[in-house]
Design a protein around this motif. Sequence first.
Motif, PDB file in Angstrom:
ATOM      1  N   MET A   1       0.849  -1.186   0.000  1.00 29.22           N
ATOM      2  CA  MET A   1       0.000   0.000   0.000  1.00 29.22           C
ATOM      3  C   MET A   1       0.885   1.237   0.000  1.00 29.22           C
ATOM      4  O   MET A   1       1.863   1.315   0.734  1.00 29.22           O
ATOM      5  N   SER A   2       0.512   2.191  -0.830  1.00 31.46           N
ATOM      6  CA  SER A   2       1.223   3.454  -0.877  1.00 31.46           C
ATOM      7  C   SER A   2       0.639   4.402   0.166  1.00 31.46           C
ATOM      8  O   SER A   2      -0.575   4.464   0.346  1.00 31.46           O
ATOM      9  N   TYR A   3       1.491   5.133   0.836  1.00 30.33           N
ATOM     10  CA  TYR A   3       1.039   6.115   1.820  1.00 30.33           C
ATOM     11  C   TYR A   3       0.937   7.510   1.213  1.00 30.33           C
ATOM     12  O   TYR A   3       0.724   8.474   1.907  1.00 30.33           O
ATOM     13  N   MET A   4       1.106   7.588  -0.124  1.00 26.75           N
ATOM     14  CA  MET A   4       0.912   8.847  -0.837  1.00 26.75           C
ATOM     15  C   MET A   4      -0.369   8.724  -1.662  1.00 26.75           C
ATOM     16  O   MET A   4      -0.504   7.809  -2.477  1.00 26.75           O
ATOM     17  N   VAL A   5      -1.294   9.624  -1.463  1.00 24.82           N
ATOM     18  CA  VAL A   5      -2.578   9.575  -2.153  1.00 24.82           C
ATOM     19  C   VAL A   5      -2.384   9.758  -3.653  1.00 24.82           C
ATOM     20  O   VAL A   5      -1.717  10.694  -4.093  1.00 24.82           O
ATOM     21  N   GLY A   6      -2.954   8.830  -4.415  1.00 23.14           N
ATOM     22  CA  GLY A   6      -2.888   8.904  -5.869  1.00 23.14           C
ATOM     23  C   GLY A   6      -1.676   8.235  -6.476  1.00 23.14           C
ATOM     24  O   GLY A   6      -1.517   8.244  -7.692  1.00 23.14           O
ATOM     25  N   TYR A   7      -0.824   7.614  -5.665  1.00 23.85           N
ATOM     26  CA  TYR A   7       0.390   6.985  -6.181  1.00 23.85           C
ATOM     27  C   TYR A   7       0.244   5.469  -6.109  1.00 23.85           C
ATOM     28  O   TYR A   7       0.041   4.902  -5.035  1.00 23.85           O
ATOM     29  N   GLY A   8       0.353   4.815  -7.230  1.00 21.21           N
ATOM     30  CA  GLY A   8       0.292   3.360  -7.273  1.00 21.21           C
ATOM     31  C   GLY A   8      -1.137   2.837  -7.347  1.00 21.21           C
ATOM     32  O   GLY A   8      -2.103   3.588  -7.304  1.00 21.21           O
ATOM     33  N   PRO A   9      -1.261   1.514  -7.437  1.00 23.01           N
ATOM     34  CA  PRO A   9      -2.588   0.908  -7.576  1.00 23.01           C
ATOM     35  C   PRO A   9      -3.397   0.880  -6.275  1.00 23.01           C
ATOM     36  O   PRO A   9      -4.612   0.824  -6.300  1.00 23.01           O
ATOM     37  N   ARG A  10      -2.729   0.919  -5.133  1.00 28.93           N
ATOM     38  CA  ARG A  10      -3.418   0.904  -3.830  1.00 28.93           C
ATOM     39  C   ARG A  10      -2.857   2.008  -2.949  1.00 28.93           C
ATOM     40  O   ARG A  10      -1.663   2.054  -2.680  1.00 28.93           O
ATOM     41  N   TYR A  11      -3.731   2.898  -2.497  1.00 31.72           N
ATOM     42  CA  TYR A  11      -3.311   3.990  -1.615  1.00 31.72           C
ATOM     43  C   TYR A  11      -4.455   4.340  -0.684  1.00 31.72           C
ATOM     44  O   TYR A  11      -5.582   3.880  -0.854  1.00 31.72           O
ATOM     45  N   ALA A  12      -4.190   5.150   0.331  1.00 32.46           N
ATOM     46  CA  ALA A  12      -5.200   5.530   1.326  1.00 32.46           C
ATOM     47  C   ALA A  12      -6.385   6.207   0.653  1.00 32.46           C
ATOM     48  O   ALA A  12      -6.208   7.076  -0.194  1.00 32.46           O
ATOM     49  N   GLN A  13      -7.594   5.806   1.026  1.00 35.44           N
ATOM     50  CA  GLN A  13      -8.814   6.341   0.439  1.00 35.44           C
ATOM     51  C   GLN A  13      -9.593   7.233   1.405  1.00 35.44           C
ATOM     52  O   GLN A  13     -10.467   7.966   1.001  1.00 35.44           O
ATOM     53  N   ARG A  14      -9.305   7.129   2.691  1.00 36.93           N
ATOM     54  CA  ARG A  14     -10.045   7.882   3.710  1.00 36.93           C
ATOM     55  C   ARG A  14      -9.043   8.605   4.617  1.00 36.93           C
ATOM     56  O   ARG A  14      -8.831   8.207   5.752  1.00 36.93           O
ATOM     57  N   ILE A  15      -8.437   9.661   4.100  1.00 39.93           N
ATOM     58  CA  ILE A  15      -7.388  10.333   4.861  1.00 39.93           C
ATOM     59  C   ILE A  15      -7.978  11.306   5.882  1.00 39.93           C
ATOM     60  O   ILE A  15      -9.081  11.799   5.736  1.00 39.93           O
ATOM     61  N   HIS A  16      -7.217  11.557   6.924  1.00 41.24           N
ATOM     62  CA  HIS A  16      -7.624  12.464   8.006  1.00 41.24           C
ATOM     63  C   HIS A  16      -7.340  13.897   7.556  1.00 41.24           C
ATOM     64  O   HIS A  16      -6.321  14.483   7.891  1.00 41.24           O
ATOM     65  N   HIS A  17      -8.245  14.442   6.745  1.00 45.57           N
ATOM     66  CA  HIS A  17      -8.079  15.791   6.214  1.00 45.57           C
ATOM     67  C   HIS A  17      -9.451  16.371   5.947  1.00 45.57           C
ATOM     68  O   HIS A  17     -10.221  15.828   5.151  1.00 45.57           O
ATOM     69  N   ARG A  18      -9.777  17.462   6.596  1.00 45.15           N
ATOM     70  CA  ARG A  18     -11.124  18.032   6.505  1.00 45.15           C
ATOM     71  C   ARG A  18     -11.499  18.418   5.069  1.00 45.15           C
ATOM     72  O   ARG A  18     -12.586  18.123   4.599  1.00 45.15           O
ATOM     73  N   GLY A  19     -10.602  19.072   4.376  1.00 39.97           N
ATOM     74  CA  GLY A  19     -10.898  19.527   3.025  1.00 39.97           C
ATOM     75  C   GLY A  19     -11.195  18.401   2.049  1.00 39.97           C
ATOM     76  O   GLY A  19     -12.019  18.549   1.162  1.00 39.97           O
ATOM     77  N   SER A  20     -10.538  17.267   2.209  1.00 44.01           N
ATOM     78  CA  SER A  20     -10.809  16.160   1.291  1.00 44.01           C
ATOM     79  C   SER A  20     -12.009  15.336   1.744  1.00 44.01           C
ATOM     80  O   SER A  20     -12.541  14.543   0.973  1.00 44.01           O
ATOM     81  N   SER A  21     -12.466  15.536   2.970  1.00 43.23           N
ATOM     82  CA  SER A  21     -13.631  14.811   3.484  1.00 43.23           C
ATOM     83  C   SER A  21     -14.942  15.466   3.093  1.00 43.23           C
ATOM     84  O   SER A  21     -15.981  14.808   3.044  1.00 43.23           O
ATOM     85  N   LEU A  22     -14.916  16.771   2.832  1.00 42.88           N
ATOM     86  CA  LEU A  22     -16.141  17.518   2.520  1.00 42.88           C
ATOM     87  C   LEU A  22     -16.407  17.540   1.024  1.00 42.88           C
ATOM     88  O   LEU A  22     -15.479  17.496   0.224  1.00 42.88           O
ATOM     89  N   PRO A  23     -17.676  17.632   0.626  1.00 43.41           N
ATOM     90  CA  PRO A  23     -17.975  17.770  -0.805  1.00 43.41           C
ATOM     91  C   PRO A  23     -17.475  19.126  -1.325  1.00 43.41           C
ATOM     92  O   PRO A  23     -17.361  20.086  -0.557  1.00 43.41           O
ATOM     93  N   SER A  24     -17.191  19.202  -2.606  1.00 46.05           N
ATOM     94  CA  SER A  24     -16.696  20.460  -3.180  1.00 46.05           C
ATOM     95  C   SER A  24     -17.799  21.513  -3.194  1.00 46.05           C
ATOM     96  O   SER A  24     -18.981  21.193  -3.094  1.00 46.05           O
ATOM     97  N   VAL A  25     -17.425  22.770  -3.330  1.00 50.41           N
ATOM     98  CA  VAL A  25     -18.402  23.860  -3.368  1.00 50.41           C
ATOM     99  C   VAL A  25     -19.281  23.777  -4.613  1.00 50.41           C
ATOM    100  O   VAL A  25     -20.368  24.323  -4.629  1.00 50.41           O
ATOM    101  N   HIS A  26     -18.821  23.095  -5.643  1.00 50.32           N
ATOM    102  CA  HIS A  26     -19.632  22.924  -6.853  1.00 50.32           C
ATOM    103  C   HIS A  26     -20.788  21.959  -6.593  1.00 50.32           C
ATOM    104  O   HIS A  26     -21.873  22.122  -7.125  1.00 50.32           O
ATOM    105  N   VAL A  27     -20.547  20.964  -5.759  1.00 47.57           N
ATOM    106  CA  VAL A  27     -21.570  19.973  -5.429  1.00 47.57           C
ATOM    107  C   VAL A  27     -22.461  20.462  -4.287  1.00 47.57           C
ATOM    108  O   VAL A  27     -23.663  20.248  -4.284  1.00 47.57           O
ATOM    109  N   HIS A  28     -21.834  21.126  -3.304  1.00 42.21           N
ATOM    110  CA  HIS A  28     -22.556  21.592  -2.104  1.00 42.21           C
ATOM    111  C   HIS A  28     -22.174  23.048  -1.857  1.00 42.21           C
ATOM    112  O   HIS A  28     -21.275  23.343  -1.066  1.00 42.21           O
TER     113      HIS A  28
END
Length: 72
Positions: A1-28
């Motif tokens: 598993m890769s610990y860098m988001v978006g790198y490799g075939p398997r990486y963290a999908q639920r990171i501890h980051h408020r901005g990536s947890s919330l829907p975008s302003v375009h959606v909400h």
Amino acid sequence: MSYMVGYGPRYAQRIHHRGSSLPSVHVHPAHIGCKAGSHYFLSPNFYPNKLVGAVVGGPNVTDAFPDSRPYF
């Protein structure tokens, strides 16, 4: 598993980051307050805003990585 988001075939999908947890302003476009944000943060779903390049903490003391937002 890769610990860098978006790198490799398997990486963290639920990171501890408020901005990536919330829907975008375009959606909400409405304001999401701190208490209301907990609903999104505690969701078991993948992040709505992928933070490519973010590096998460590595495995814990048992060499496991719980891919869950509350673990940082």
